[in-house]
Design a protein around this motif. Structure first.
Motif, PDB file in Angstrom:
ATOM      1  N   LEU A  33      -3.610  -0.128   2.680  1.00 20.09           N
ATOM      2  CA  LEU A  33      -4.727   0.764   2.976  1.00 20.09           C
ATOM      3  C   LEU A  33      -5.789   0.729   1.881  1.00 20.09           C
ATOM      4  O   LEU A  33      -6.995   0.673   2.164  1.00 20.09           O
ATOM      5  N   HIS A  34      -5.364   0.772   0.626  1.00 20.24           N
ATOM      6  CA  HIS A  34      -6.356   0.737  -0.456  1.00 20.24           C
ATOM      7  C   HIS A  34      -7.035  -0.633  -0.551  1.00 20.24           C
ATOM      8  O   HIS A  34      -8.181  -0.725  -1.001  1.00 20.24           O
ATOM      9  N   ALA A  35      -6.342  -1.678  -0.142  1.00 25.28           N
ATOM     10  CA  ALA A  35      -6.968  -3.004  -0.166  1.00 25.28           C
ATOM     11  C   ALA A  35      -8.164  -3.060   0.769  1.00 25.28           C
ATOM     12  O   ALA A  35      -9.188  -3.683   0.458  1.00 25.28           O
ATOM     13  N   THR A  36      -8.066  -2.418   1.929  1.00 20.11           N
ATOM     14  CA  THR A  36      -9.161  -2.476   2.892  1.00 20.11           C
ATOM     15  C   THR A  36     -10.259  -1.464   2.581  1.00 20.11           C
ATOM     16  O   THR A  36     -11.384  -1.617   3.063  1.00 20.11           O
ATOM     17  N   LYS A  37      -9.966  -0.450   1.774  1.00 16.30           N
ATOM     18  CA  LYS A  37     -10.973   0.568   1.465  1.00 16.30           C
ATOM     19  C   LYS A  37     -11.567   0.447   0.067  1.00 16.30           C
ATOM     20  O   LYS A  37     -12.764   0.666  -0.120  1.00 16.30           O
ATOM     21  N   ASP A  38     -10.736   0.101  -0.938  1.00 12.29           N
ATOM     22  CA  ASP A  38     -11.180   0.235  -2.323  1.00 12.29           C
ATOM     23  C   ASP A  38     -11.182  -1.059  -3.129  1.00 12.29           C
ATOM     24  O   ASP A  38     -12.087  -1.286  -3.923  1.00 12.29           O
ATOM     25  N   TYR A  39     -10.149  -1.887  -2.972  1.00 11.95           N
ATOM     26  CA  TYR A  39     -10.025  -3.032  -3.870  1.00 11.95           C
ATOM     27  C   TYR A  39     -11.160  -4.031  -3.692  1.00 11.95           C
ATOM     28  O   TYR A  39     -11.529  -4.723  -4.643  1.00 11.95           O
ATOM     29  N   TYR A  40     -11.711  -4.104  -2.495  1.00 13.60           N
ATOM     30  CA  TYR A  40     -12.875  -4.973  -2.285  1.00 13.60           C
ATOM     31  C   TYR A  40     -14.172  -4.209  -2.535  1.00 13.60           C
ATOM     32  O   TYR A  40     -15.092  -4.718  -3.171  1.00 13.60           O
ATOM     33  N   ASP A  41     -14.253  -2.984  -2.069  1.00 17.47           N
ATOM     34  CA  ASP A  41     -15.520  -2.248  -2.127  1.00 17.47           C
ATOM     35  C   ASP A  41     -16.004  -1.989  -3.546  1.00 17.47           C
ATOM     36  O   ASP A  41     -17.207  -2.092  -3.823  1.00 17.47           O
ATOM     37  N   ILE A  42     -15.116  -1.615  -4.455  1.00 14.11           N
ATOM     38  CA  ILE A  42     -15.567  -1.191  -5.784  1.00 14.11           C
ATOM     39  C   ILE A  42     -16.243  -2.342  -6.536  1.00 14.11           C
ATOM     40  O   ILE A  42     -17.341  -2.154  -7.083  1.00 14.11           O
ATOM     41  N   PRO A  43     -15.693  -3.556  -6.576  1.00 13.77           N
ATOM     42  CA  PRO A  43     -16.473  -4.648  -7.180  1.00 13.77           C
ATOM     43  C   PRO A  43     -17.679  -5.052  -6.333  1.00 13.77           C
ATOM     44  O   PRO A  43     -18.699  -5.499  -6.880  1.00 13.77           O
ATOM     45  N   TRP A  44     -17.595  -4.884  -5.019  1.00  9.87           N
ATOM     46  CA  TRP A  44     -18.715  -5.236  -4.136  1.00  9.87           C
ATOM     47  C   TRP A  44     -19.929  -4.361  -4.416  1.00  9.87           C
ATOM     48  O   TRP A  44     -21.059  -4.845  -4.430  1.00  9.87           O
ATOM     49  N   TYR A  45     -19.720  -3.071  -4.674  1.00  9.57           N
ATOM     50  CA  TYR A  45     -20.842  -2.202  -5.041  1.00  9.57           C
ATOM     51  C   TYR A  45     -21.565  -2.755  -6.264  1.00  9.57           C
ATOM     52  O   TYR A  45     -22.792  -2.661  -6.381  1.00  9.57           O
ATOM     53  N   MET A  46     -20.799  -3.314  -7.176  1.00  7.85           N
ATOM     54  CA  MET A  46     -21.348  -3.743  -8.462  1.00  7.85           C
ATOM     55  C   MET A  46     -22.049  -5.097  -8.388  1.00  7.85           C
ATOM     56  O   MET A  46     -23.009  -5.349  -9.125  1.00  7.85           O
ATOM     57  N   GLU A  47     -21.584  -5.973  -7.505  1.00  6.45           N
ATOM     58  CA  GLU A  47     -22.119  -7.336  -7.467  1.00  6.45           C
ATOM     59  C   GLU A  47     -23.621  -7.350  -7.223  1.00  6.45           C
ATOM     60  O   GLU A  47     -24.338  -8.242  -7.695  1.00  6.45           O
ATOM     61  N   LYS A  48     -24.143  -6.336  -6.524  1.00 10.83           N
ATOM     62  CA  LYS A  48     -25.570  -6.281  -6.206  1.00 10.83           C
ATOM     63  C   LYS A  48     -26.423  -6.030  -7.447  1.00 10.83           C
ATOM     64  O   LYS A  48     -27.650  -6.135  -7.382  1.00 10.83           O
ATOM     65  N   PHE A  49     -25.800  -5.699  -8.567  1.00 12.76           N
ATOM     66  CA  PHE A  49     -26.525  -5.360  -9.801  1.00 12.76           C
ATOM     67  C   PHE A  49     -26.067  -6.311 -10.906  1.00 12.76           C
ATOM     68  O   PHE A  49     -25.117  -6.023 -11.636  1.00 12.76           O
TER      69      PHE A  49
END
Length: 693
Positions: A33-49
């Motif tokens: 569950l955390h893999a689909t919600k958090d483990y990808y999203d948290i670095p993804w938020y950052m990649e844009k910056f």
């Protein structure tokens, strides 16, 4: 020289090992569950910056389980039950699903889906049971549960997820299976995404001892006494776990090297738990840097001025030098606990404002470590914290006095002074001690069972073949993980604590099975018992008439009151430093409102400030031992402080009260409640449930 802040984020991604190798079944679904919600999203938020960098601490027990899911070998008990058609579920299977399907955060994961919220209302009205749900409603519930665990990347980029969100309700069994398969396929993208960002230089990846143990307790249990001299140790003589401590570190490094084609430079020791022997063990394995909490630094230096946190330190051990960094507790906890309640832009501005004050007060270039849980806080934020992170990263990108950097890079920054530490105190990030994992009767019972099992193993080991020894060692390594102990005692709350207890004892049972020995009867006895009645909010049952003296003077005066268990708001987050542990509330016939804040630590306090918000009216009280009567905002109060804070508000006629309080000591906020959800004191139809028709 132009001074600068070097801001170093570390996001800790961690799950315990949920698989029982004996039954070959994964017993809890949190990795998935955390893999689909958090483990990808948290670095993804950052990649844009591109100016923003961060260290991601990936625990081997988490990564190994993700591999099992990808290979189709996880055999996740929850997912297998969920995939079944509801008509074919046994009562036991349905009860198992029932424990999970409404666990997501109500405000930010359930209410955004109107049908999910409707089903929650029906569930609560039916005494938290699915017994009156149709098969079609159970399918809807299962799909909405899964959608609530789909992160923003999936919601924006996956056609099936977008289609199901638009549909809102009336899902089919086939759609449910398609969604499960989509989420499973997505797991394959997570680790490659981290590798991509690592290769770009935007992130670095650190690690932790393999199964997330508290290493100082494995190396020498007496480190608990060094951290807090009045701790109660288990009754048994400590077995020897040093070999397992070494294996936890060496196997983590081997696994990391297999995953990322290089050895790790840095470690976040589980829960920031350190001792001099722990750092020496890391040095022996070639680790270049490690982190802990500012509490450890203050104890080590025997001084607590905040400026010392912003230096880079190193400890020389008999096995070599390790660089050490200590997290800024206040800044880290703002993100972990406070900002979920704020507007995203205001929270970002507040964080940067605090950083700017640190910069202005610094005499030289400094490093500011911000280190926290990378997965559990975001369900308490709107939109899985995406709005907060994007506001924060954009703002930080435009500050020329602040540079985002990796812990891997600090050694090469010449203007950052490297200062030797001549002593390192033992302890963890939580209060600078190990109380979360040892000292409570339940926690100590778990250690005693471990000791007994280890002594039996030591006597039998020479008779076992190498393959059996390898399997037994793995069971010990898993059982020595920190998470089982986290959920023992009353420091933290989850409705699933009985499942964590079952899993811990299952690993000990497996050891006896592998030794072909009878399992001791005491290992069969639960350390904690399943208790669905352990509610966070117990509603009042009758009028109350307490004496306002700062104490719960007798059993009966608060007997019919309502009660909020404040500790249980925290779950995976730490609650051990709370001053107020319980909030009691009630009214008398007049009606006057009564509140009582109860907590063991109040007895050690003498001067506090209480800021109380009731339906947007704010009241401020200077809390001193004794009782006083005061008037504020046209309302009259009696307030008393002794072993707790007791308050009477005269002639308060509101039937629903939105409550929040903050406690300050020496102008520093030391507690706020609630942190995440709202607290409503509801006196409408107060005693209706006691009438029978």
């Amino acid at each position: 020289m132009n001074k600068k802040i070097y801001l170093s984020f570390l996001w800790h991604m961690h799950q315990p090992y949920y698989k029982d190798d004996y039954t070959k079944s994964t017993l809890m679904p949190w990795v998935f569950l955390h893999a689909t919600k958090d483990y990808y999203d948290i670095p993804w938020y950052m990649e844009k910056f591109p100016k923003i960098k961060a260290t991601f601490n990936l625990v081997p027990s988490l990564l190994a389980q993700m591999e099992e899911y990808i290979k189709g070998a996880a055999n996740d008990k929850f997912i297998e039950f969920l995939k079944k058609e509801p008509a074919f579920l046994s009562n036991e299977e349905k009860l198992f699903l029932e424990e999970y399907l409404f666990l997501p955060n109500e405000h930010h994961m359930i209410r955004p889906f109107p049908k999910y919220h409707e089903l929650l209302i029906k569930f609560k009205a039916n005494n938290n049971s699915l017994s009156n749900f149709s098969n079609e409603e159970i399918i809807e519930l299962e799909v909405l549960f899964l959608l609530s665990w789909c992160g923003n990347f999936l919601r924006e980029n996956n056609s099936l997820v977008k289609e199901l969100i638009r549909q809102q309700r009336y899902y089919s069994q086939n759609q449910k299976i398609d969604l499960v398969n989509t989420m499973f396929s997505f797991l394959e993208e997570v680790v490659p995404y981290y590798k991509k960002l690592k290769d770009k230089g935007q992130i670095s990846i650190s690690t932790t001892p393999f199964y997330h143990p508290i290493l100082p307790l494995l190396i020498d249990r007496k480190s608990a006494v060094e951290a807090r001299n009045d701790v109660v140790l288990p009754a048994t003589k400590s077995a020897d776990y040093k070999e397992f401590a070494s294996k936890q570190v060496s196997s983590a490094i081997e696994y990391y090297e297999k995953q990322f084609d290089a050895k790790p430079n840095g470690f976040w020791p589980s829960e920031g738990s350190v001792s001099e022997e722990t750092i020496s063990l890391l040095a022996k394995n070639g680790v270049k840097w490690a982190c802990s909490d500012e509490e450890i630094l203050f104890k080590s230096l025997q001084k607590s001025n905040k400026e010392v946190v912003y230096n880079s330190y190193f400890l020389e051990t008999q096995n070599g030098k390790v660089n050490l960094f200590f997290r800024d507790k206040y800044l880290s906890d703002l993100i972990g606990f406070e900002y979920s309640k704020k507007n995203a832009k205001d929270a970002a501005n507040d964080f940067v404002s605090h950083l700017k004050n640190i910069y202005l007060n610094a005499e030289k270039s400094i490093v500011v470590p911000v280190i926290l849980d990378g997965e559990n806080a975001w369900e308490f934020y709107p939109n899985n914290a995406q709005d907060f992170f994007e506001n924060l990263y954009e703002l930080l990108s435009n500050q020329d006095w602040c540079e985002s950097t990796l812990f891997d890079e600090i050694e090469q920054i010449e203007e950052i002074e490297k200062i030797p530490l001549y002593r390192l105190a033992s302890g963890s990030w939580i209060n600078g001690n190990f109380d979360i994992w040892i000292g409570n009767s339940q926690k100590n019972k778990a250690w005693e069972l471990l000791d007994t099992t280890k002594y039996d193993y030591d006597r039998k080991k020479e008779l076992l073949d190498d393959d059996t020894i390898k399997q037994i060692d793995k069971e010990f390594l898993i059982a020595l993980g920190s998470d089982w102990f986290w959920w023992y005692g009353d420091d933290h709350y989850t409705e699933l604590n009985h499942q964590f207890d079952d899993q811990f004892r299952a690993h000990l049972k497996n050891i006896y099975r592998l030794m072909d020995e009878e399992i001791p009867s005491e290992i069969h006895v639960p350390i904690v018992k399943k208790d669905k009645g352990k509610l966070i909010n117990i509603k009042p049952t009758d009028f109350i008439y307490p004496t306002v003296d700062g104490n719960m003077s007798n059993f009966f005066e608060w007997l019919n009151s309502g009660r909020f268990d404040i500790k249980k708001e925290f779950s995976t987050m730490d609650s051990s430093a709370l001053l107020a542990e319980y909030l009691y509330y009630g009214i008398d016939k007049k009606p006057n409102l009564f509140l009582y804040l109860k907590g063991e630590k109040f007895q050690y306090k003498s001067n506090l400030e209480l800021r109380l918000t009731l339906n947007d009216m704010i009241f401020t009280f200077d809390i001193k031992k004794g009782k006083e009567s005061i008037e504020q905002n046209g309302l009259y109060f009696d307030i008393a402080f002794d072993k707790g804070i007791e308050l009477k508000l005269y002639d308060y006629t509101h039937k629903k009260i939105d409550l929040m309080f903050e406690i300050f000591e020496d102008e520093k906020k030391i507690q706020r409640y609630p942190l995440y959800d709202e607290v409503i004191l509801d006196f409408e139809n107060l005693f209706l449930k006691n009438w029978y028709i």
